[in-house]
Structure formats: structure tokens, C-alpha cells
Write an enzyme that holds these catalytic residues in place. Structure first.
Site, PDB file in Angstrom:
ATOM      1  N   GLU A 159       0.829  -1.202   0.000  1.00  0.00           N
ATOM      2  CA  GLU A 159       0.000   0.000   0.000  1.00  0.00           C
ATOM      3  C   GLU A 159       0.870   1.261   0.000  1.00  0.00           C
ATOM      4  O   GLU A 159       0.563   2.238  -0.703  1.00  0.00           O
ATOM      5  CB  GLU A 159      -0.916   0.022   1.235  1.00  0.00           C
ATOM      6  CG  GLU A 159      -1.811  -1.200   1.354  1.00  0.00           C
ATOM      7  CD  GLU A 159      -1.203  -2.273   2.233  1.00  0.00           C
ATOM      8  OE1 GLU A 159      -1.912  -2.802   3.100  1.00  0.00           O
ATOM      9  OE2 GLU A 159      -0.003  -2.592   2.053  1.00  0.00           O
ATOM     10  N   CYS A 191      -0.128   0.301   7.838  1.00  0.00           N
ATOM     11  CA  CYS A 191      -0.607   0.782   6.540  1.00  0.00           C
ATOM     12  C   CYS A 191      -2.001   1.375   6.627  1.00  0.00           C
ATOM     13  O   CYS A 191      -2.346   2.287   5.872  1.00  0.00           O
ATOM     14  CB  CYS A 191      -0.592  -0.361   5.529  1.00  0.00           C
ATOM     15  SG  CYS A 191       1.062  -0.966   5.133  1.00  0.00           S
ATOM     16  N   TRP A 229      19.040 -37.912 -15.743  1.00  0.00           N
ATOM     17  CA  TRP A 229      17.943 -37.245 -15.065  1.00  0.00           C
ATOM     18  C   TRP A 229      16.655 -37.942 -15.412  1.00  0.00           C
ATOM     19  O   TRP A 229      16.442 -38.329 -16.563  1.00  0.00           O
ATOM     20  CB  TRP A 229      17.867 -35.776 -15.474  1.00  0.00           C
ATOM     21  CG  TRP A 229      19.042 -34.960 -15.050  1.00  0.00           C
ATOM     22  CD1 TRP A 229      20.074 -34.567 -15.822  1.00  0.00           C
ATOM     23  CD2 TRP A 229      19.307 -34.431 -13.750  1.00  0.00           C
ATOM     24  NE1 TRP A 229      20.979 -33.820 -15.104  1.00  0.00           N
ATOM     25  CE2 TRP A 229      20.519 -33.727 -13.813  1.00  0.00           C
ATOM     26  CE3 TRP A 229      18.634 -34.495 -12.539  1.00  0.00           C
ATOM     27  CZ2 TRP A 229      21.067 -33.102 -12.705  1.00  0.00           C
ATOM     28  CZ3 TRP A 229      19.175 -33.864 -11.449  1.00  0.00           C
ATOM     29  CH2 TRP A 229      20.383 -33.169 -11.545  1.00  0.00           C
ATOM     30  N   ASP A 271      24.517 -38.560  -3.535  1.00  0.00           N
ATOM     31  CA  ASP A 271      24.581 -37.570  -4.608  1.00  0.00           C
ATOM     32  C   ASP A 271      25.458 -36.361  -4.316  1.00  0.00           C
ATOM     33  O   ASP A 271      25.810 -35.622  -5.237  1.00  0.00           O
ATOM     34  CB  ASP A 271      23.173 -37.060  -4.926  1.00  0.00           C
ATOM     35  CG  ASP A 271      22.221 -38.179  -5.334  1.00  0.00           C
ATOM     36  OD1 ASP A 271      22.702 -39.175  -5.909  1.00  0.00           O
ATOM     37  OD2 ASP A 271      21.008 -38.059  -5.080  1.00  0.00           O
ATOM     38  N   GLY A 278      14.758 -38.932   0.150  1.00  0.00           N
ATOM     39  CA  GLY A 278      14.587 -40.241  -0.449  1.00  0.00           C
ATOM     40  C   GLY A 278      13.350 -40.919   0.098  1.00  0.00           C
ATOM     41  O   GLY A 278      12.565 -40.326   0.851  1.00  0.00           O
ATOM     42  N   SER A 279      13.177 -42.185  -0.241  1.00  0.00           N
ATOM     43  CA  SER A 279      11.943 -42.881   0.095  1.00  0.00           C
ATOM     44  C   SER A 279      11.733 -43.029   1.599  1.00  0.00           C
ATOM     45  O   SER A 279      10.595 -42.941   2.075  1.00  0.00           O
ATOM     46  CB  SER A 279      11.930 -44.263  -0.568  1.00  0.00           C
ATOM     47  OG  SER A 279      13.009 -45.060  -0.082  1.00  0.00           O
TER      48      SER A 279
END
Length: 420
Positions: free
Chosen positions: A104, A136, A222, A252, A349-350
């Protein structure tokens, strides 16, 4: 960013229909050697005052402006504002960064002419309290604005409705609820955080058409295409933290940063769930040049000397009580919320995915599906753990949408939360 694959109503349809009619009538008039009267056309830039249709159009503009703050205002909400006078926009603004002027104020400061007697459209109820900036609502009253159209009331239970109360007591007309659902969705992170103190958690995963997150050899680069991977980086920019398990780090060695070519982006805080503090001291997440810190979440099972070595790398360590011998994710989320982290992108991960679902910290799921088939009885799937024995106990998503990035599909949905 891709858009949901669903039909939407186009508000300008009748404008184009009128334009088409004008073309036909003028063509007929030419054949007859005379001009035909023009069919009234509603201008594409809507002007004039009043009416829900105009309120929606100007609020749509305010909503679009608010999106420019994505990634920069957290843990504050995304807010946009538009000032209209005599049927034209004279000022625009949005909340640009945390601690900066609110939407505002920016709209009033950017106004091309005096705002006295104007209408301001703002996506969120104007604040009524002193924080990083003055209230405001008070600034709007002092500016001479005559009318305020609000998209969504402030969800903060401590101040909800107080800004509107200030405006109305000052004789300013207030309308609420314009595009409220759209604005709530855009601010779903803020709403969860301001009402519970807990981060909004998004579980992100990707799999092949046959439900695998990697091949039998563990190769996963990928699964999805470039468009999908860019969307993940947009999500990282949007949230406060990204969370993975130690298994992902060991396999990774990811950086977990935000990489968006040609775009200013913000790195998320990196949270590593590591029960025994096994993370290598040479891991990338401990050796990055990034303004965002790394947090290692461990338990009392972790070696103290090891934890001291991790801290010497500049990382923060959070010790949680054990939950089934692992990090208590609920406790961890409460600790992260206390540190101002309003949102988490879970890229685990899982096993971590199952633990997060089982412990109830997940609010939303973003599942990428690539049209590839890799097979393998031992290939990993998105969610592991002990599993759910019967379908009637399955975790169901609601309010689902489907997006597409080239050949990849994305299913987004929310976990159904029990009413408390």
C-alpha cells in the site's frame, strides 16, 4: 511456470465477440455502400467505477503484482496494491522484500497524482500494528483514500480485522473477499506459518512411469526434463528451506542451492536429517559460499566430537529427541519455525518421505512423472518405509491439479488435515 491443465473462464470473451460483430457489420455496410452503426464494445482496459466485475479486474492486477515478491518477502505475505481514480490506475505497488515498505505504501508513493478520493485495491487487509514498518491502515487514512477493496482478511489471529476496523471508523468504505480463494492459495505458506508457527512443508519427488526414482544401479540423472528441473529451482527460491536425508547427501553430494539462469534468486537454508551425524566434512553443503546456512538435524546417537567438527564448518546443529530411533521431524519443524523458517521443500529419499508422511509434517505433494520405464524389482520408489497395510488407510490427496512441462507431468495436491 506451467499452468494447471484445466478450463478457465475468460473474462474478455464478450469483448472479442463484440469486436467480431463490428467486423461483420462493417463488412456488410461496405457491400451495401453505406456504414453500419458500431456495436458497443466494452474496452479491454476497463474504466469507470464500481461493480464486482471492475473490482475483480483491478484485484487481478494487484494479485499479479504481489507475485513479484515471491522468494523475497518470507516470512511475510505476498501483497500487491493498485490505486484507481476516475476510472484509471494512478498508482501500483507490491511488497518487495522482508522489512521493506508494504504494498500500500509503495502504491501511494508511486501514484502519478493525488490519491485523495481514490480507491485502493489490496490483496491483504492493511496492517494495523507497528512492526518493521508503520501501520498501513493509518497511512491510507492520512492519504485521503475514500475506498478500500480487500482481497483477504489478515489471517493473523492477533490482528485480524483490526486494519479494516481502523479504516471503517475513519469513514472509509471497505469491501472484502474479492478473489479471496486465489489470494489464499498464493499465500498458503504465510497462512500456515502465521496461524501455527510451523513451516508449510512441500514433499517433492520425481519418478518414471513405472514408479521408480532411480534404476537398479541407483542412477537417477535425469528422470525429468529441463522444464521440470527449472520448476524445482523455482520452488527452492520460493521456500525458506530445503530438507534431505543423509542418504541423499552420501549418494549424490548435492549443493541444494537455487540455480535460475538470468534471474535473481535466493538460496534456501539447507536442512540435513542425519541421525548419527554421518555427513562427510567434505560434503558440498558444508563447504558452499552461500548466504543461506546449513543445519544438521541429529539425535543423541551422534558423536559429540563429530558434531563439534560439523559446527566448525559453520553449520548449525539441532539435536532432536528420537522418534523410532530417528530424528523427530515434528520437533525439528517446531525448531525451524522458531528460527523464522516458514516453509520447507522436502527433497528426500523414500525413507525420509515415508517418515515425513507418517509423522504428519507434510502439507502438499508435488510429484513429477516422466514417461520413461526402467523396471527392476529392487529399484527405489518415491515412498518407502514399513508401508500402509490396507488401501482404506492410504494417504489421499485433495484439491489436485495437473501441470505439464514438455513430456513430463506434475501432480500437485494437498494432504487432508484432520479438523482440530
Amino acid at each position: 511456470m506451467a499452468k494447471p491443465l484445466k478450463f478457465v473462464q475468460t473474462s474478455g470473451f464478450f469483448n472479442y465477440l463484440h469486436i467480431f460483430a463490428n467486423t461483420i457489420f462493417n463488412t456488410l455496410g461496405t457491400f451495401r455502400g453505406k456504414e453500419c452503426p458500431q456495436v458497443a464494445v466494452c474496452p479491454l482496459t476497463l474504466k469507470g467505477g464500481g461493480g464486482e466485475q471492475l473490482d475483480r479486474k483491478y484485484m487481478e492486477r494487484a494479485l499479479e503484482l504481489s507475485k513479484r515478491g515471491i522468494g523475497f518477502t518470507k516470512p511475510n505475505p505476498l501483497v500487491g496494491a493498485v490505486i484507481v481514480k476516475d476510472g484509471k490506475i494512478i498508482g501500483e505497488g507490491y511488497h518487495q522484500y522482508f522489512g521493506g515498505p508494504h504494498a500500500e505504501i509503495n502504491a501511494i508513493n508511486n501514484a502519478k497524482e493525488d490519491v485523495k478520493g481514490a480507491t485502493i485495491y489490496v490483496t491483504l487487509e492493511p496492517c494495523s500494528h507497528y512492526g518493521k514498518t508503520p501501520p498501513c491502515a493509518k497511512a491510507i487514512v492520512e492519504s485521503g483514500i475514500a475506498k478500500v477493496v480487500v482481497g483477504m482478511k489478515d489471517p493473523n489471529p492477533l490482528v485480524a480485522g483490526k486494519g479494516i476496523d481502523i479504516l471503517e471508523k475513519s469513514g472509509i468504505e471497505v469491501i472484502t473477499g474479492i478473489l479471496e480463494d486465489d489470494i489464499k492459495k498464493l499465500n498458503e505458506i504465510f497462512i500456515k506459518y502465521i496461524t501455527t508457527g510451523l513451516p508449510f512443508c512441500i514433499l517433492k519427488t520425481a519418478m518414471t512411469l513405472d514408479g521408480k526414482t532411480a534404476t537398479v544401479t541407483g542412477d537417477s540423472k535425469w528422470i525429468t526434463g529441463e522444464g521440470s528441473r527449472r520448476y524445482v529451482h523455482e520452488l527452492r527460491h520460493k521456500v525458506s528451506a530445503v530438507m534431505v536425508g543423509i542418504g541423499t547427501v552420501l549418494a549424490d553430494d548435492p549443493m541444494l542451492t537455487t540455480r535460475l539462469e538470468g534471474v535473481q534468486a535466493v538460496d534456501p537454508v539447507r536442512v540435513i536429517v542425519d541421525t548419527k551425524a554421518r555427513i562427510p566434512l567434505a560434503a558440498k553443503v558444508l563447504n558452499l559460499k552461500s548466504e543461506a546456512k546449513t543445519i544438521i538435524a541429529a539425535t543423541s546417537k551422534a558423536d559429540r566430537d563429530r558434531l563439534d567438527a560439523i559446527k566448525s564448518k559453520g553449520a548449525e546443529v539441532i539435536i532432536t529427541p528420537p522418534s523410532d530411533g530417528k530424528v523427530d521431524l515434528g520437533y525439528l519443524c517446531r525448531q525451524l519455525g522458531e528460527r523464522g523458517i516458514d516453509s520447507i521443500l522436502l527433497e528426500g529419499g523414500s525413507e525420509l518421505n515415508y517418515s515425513a508422511l507418517e509423522q504428519g509434517i507434510v502439507d502438499k505433494v508435488v510429484l513429477f512423472i516422466s514417461p520413461k520405464i526402467v523396471g527392476g524389482n529392487n529399484a527405489k520408489t518415491p515412498v518407502g518405509g514399513k508401508g500402509i497395510p490396507f488401501i482404506k488407510g492410504a494417504i489421499a490427496l485433495v484439491k489436485t491439479e495437473i501441470l505439464r512441462f514438455n513430456e513430463d507431468f506434475v501432480i500437485e495436491g494437498y494432504l487432508r488435515k484432520e479438523e482440530k
